[in-house]
Design a protein around this motif. Structure first.
Motif, PDB file in Angstrom:
ATOM      1  N   TYR A  43      -4.376   0.610  -9.032  1.00  0.00           N
ATOM      2  CA  TYR A  43      -5.543   0.046  -8.345  1.00  0.00           C
ATOM      3  C   TYR A  43      -6.548  -0.490  -9.357  1.00  0.00           C
ATOM      4  O   TYR A  43      -7.104  -1.587  -9.193  1.00  0.00           O
ATOM      5  CB  TYR A  43      -6.200   1.107  -7.450  1.00  0.00           C
TER       6      TYR A  43
ATOM      7  N   ASN B 267      -7.179   3.395   2.136  1.00  0.00           N
ATOM      8  CA  ASN B 267      -6.415   2.186   2.463  1.00  0.00           C
ATOM      9  C   ASN B 267      -5.298   1.948   1.445  1.00  0.00           C
ATOM     10  O   ASN B 267      -4.151   1.663   1.824  1.00  0.00           O
ATOM     11  CB  ASN B 267      -7.361   0.986   2.501  1.00  0.00           C
ATOM     12  N   PHE B 268      -5.606   2.106   0.157  1.00  0.00           N
ATOM     13  CA  PHE B 268      -4.612   1.792  -0.875  1.00  0.00           C
ATOM     14  C   PHE B 268      -3.511   2.839  -0.937  1.00  0.00           C
ATOM     15  O   PHE B 268      -2.342   2.507  -1.130  1.00  0.00           O
ATOM     16  CB  PHE B 268      -5.291   1.660  -2.239  1.00  0.00           C
TER      17      PHE B 268
ATOM     18  N   LYS C 167       0.837  -1.193   0.000  1.00  0.00           N
ATOM     19  CA  LYS C 167       0.000   0.000   0.000  1.00  0.00           C
ATOM     20  C   LYS C 167       0.877   1.250   0.000  1.00  0.00           C
ATOM     21  O   LYS C 167       2.025   1.243   0.438  1.00  0.00           O
ATOM     22  CB  LYS C 167      -0.909   0.018   1.240  1.00  0.00           C
TER      23      LYS C 167
END
Length: 337
Positions: free
Chosen positions: A274, A289-290, A235
């Motif tokens: 993503y 989150n990513f 991440k």
């Protein structure tokens, strides 16, 4: 005239994105690198025939690369590397980029490749391209009414350093398997052989529109194809210069602690990743989150800063990301290479 060019494979883009975001020493890294190598070898081999196709008079030939059509008699699909439409015939070209020494085994109808002291068997490419002809004929029977046009097939070998042998003298093999240097002259000789026009160029263009409308790209999901967990993916925003993860967020820009690059739009490269690795839709929480950011408001501003389509309201909102408008690490790597 090229109506559909061959694009950089989506599968390759996905594998490259995954490789950039796997930890050093990950057990699946070598397997993914090998799969990427196979994918790119096929792509570069297919690309290499464009040079020879350029010698064809564009007013007589319509060329489409990398097609995937649905069979009219089942829920399966068939793929064609290159399809050429001529008023007197259609031509399917199957491209092979074998390296090393290649033996065409006529007894068992297979290719045996010897490369770096290892032997590997491959399916018969002539049988493969003839099966494509059969399925294309079925497709034409449904979509091209009351007209018969011959379908020819060729297997084109693109690796100039490949050495090929046959286990017997078979004229059919000589006629159907050629090197890429022979491609343009072979097609022109077919035009001499099939001199009777079956379809006008106007009809061919209408047929090509139907084919392109029917084309369905092959989907590829890395988590279904590899023993890989979603939590394996690192991440954070990745530096578009040195590929370090993560970059640090300051006021309206990202700073790389490794190479000191300062970039206002570095997050766009990671959002493209993503899309490739996961899905082209994302929520605010998934983005945070990513990209490894904590502020919901910062994530919202990032999503609103480029062309997303929002659906839902409040916390249930999701955003459709503009995949083709986002910058790509792959494009940068191609330029540097």
């Amino acid at each position: 005239m090229i109506l559909k060019d061959r694009e950089y494979p989506l599968k390759a883009q996905i594998l490259e994105a995954v490789l950039r975001r796997l930890p050093t020493g990950h057990p699946q890294k070598e397997r993914i690198e090998n799969e990427l190598g196979i994918t790119l070898a096929g792509y570069h081999g297919e690309q290499s025939i464009n040079y020879y196709l350029n010698f064809l008079p564009p007013e007589n030939y319509l060329i489409m690369h990398d097609l995937r059509l649905k069979s009219p008699r089942s829920d399966t699909y068939f793929q064609i590397d290159t399809l050429i439409l001529h008023p007197a015939f259609l031509l399917i070209i199957e491209v092979k980029n074998f390296a090393g020494k290649v033996l065409y085994d006529t007894d068992f109808r297979q290719i045996i490749r010897t490369y770096q002291n290892e032997e590997k068997a491959f399916p018969d490419p002539i049988a493969q391209v003839n099966h494509q002809r059969y399925r294309l004929q079925q497709w034409l029977d449904k979509n091209l009414k009351h007209t018969f046009i011959p379908i020819q097939t060729l297997v084109t070998l693109t690796n100039r350093q490949m050495y090929i042998q046959s286990s017997s003298v078979d004229s059919d093999i000589v006629q159907q398997i050629i090197r890429s240097e022979q491609l343009s002259s072979k097609i022109l000789s077919l035009a001499e052989k099939y001199s009777q026009e079956k379809l006008s160029m106007k009809d061919l263009k209408e047929l090509s529109k139907t084919i392109l409308k029917s084309h369905t790209p092959l989907p590829y999901t890395v988590f279904e194809s590899m023993p890989l967990a979603k939590d394996d993916i690192l991440k954070g925003v990745q530096c578009p210069n040195c590929f370090h993860i993560p970059m640090q967020r300051t006021y309206k820009q990202w700073i790389c602690p490794n190479c000191q690059l300062q970039n206002r739009e570095a997050h766009l490269y990671s959002i493209k990743d993503y899309c490739l690795i996961f899905t082209p839709t994302i929520t605010n929480a998934q983005l945070r989150n990513f990209l490894a950011i904590s502020s919901r408001h910062s994530a919202k501003r990032l999503l609103q800063s480029f062309n997303t389509t929002r659906s839902g309201t409040h916390k249930s909102s999701s955003y459709t990301l503009p995949f083709h408008q986002l910058p790509s690490f792959q494009k940068k790597q191609e330029t540097e290479g």
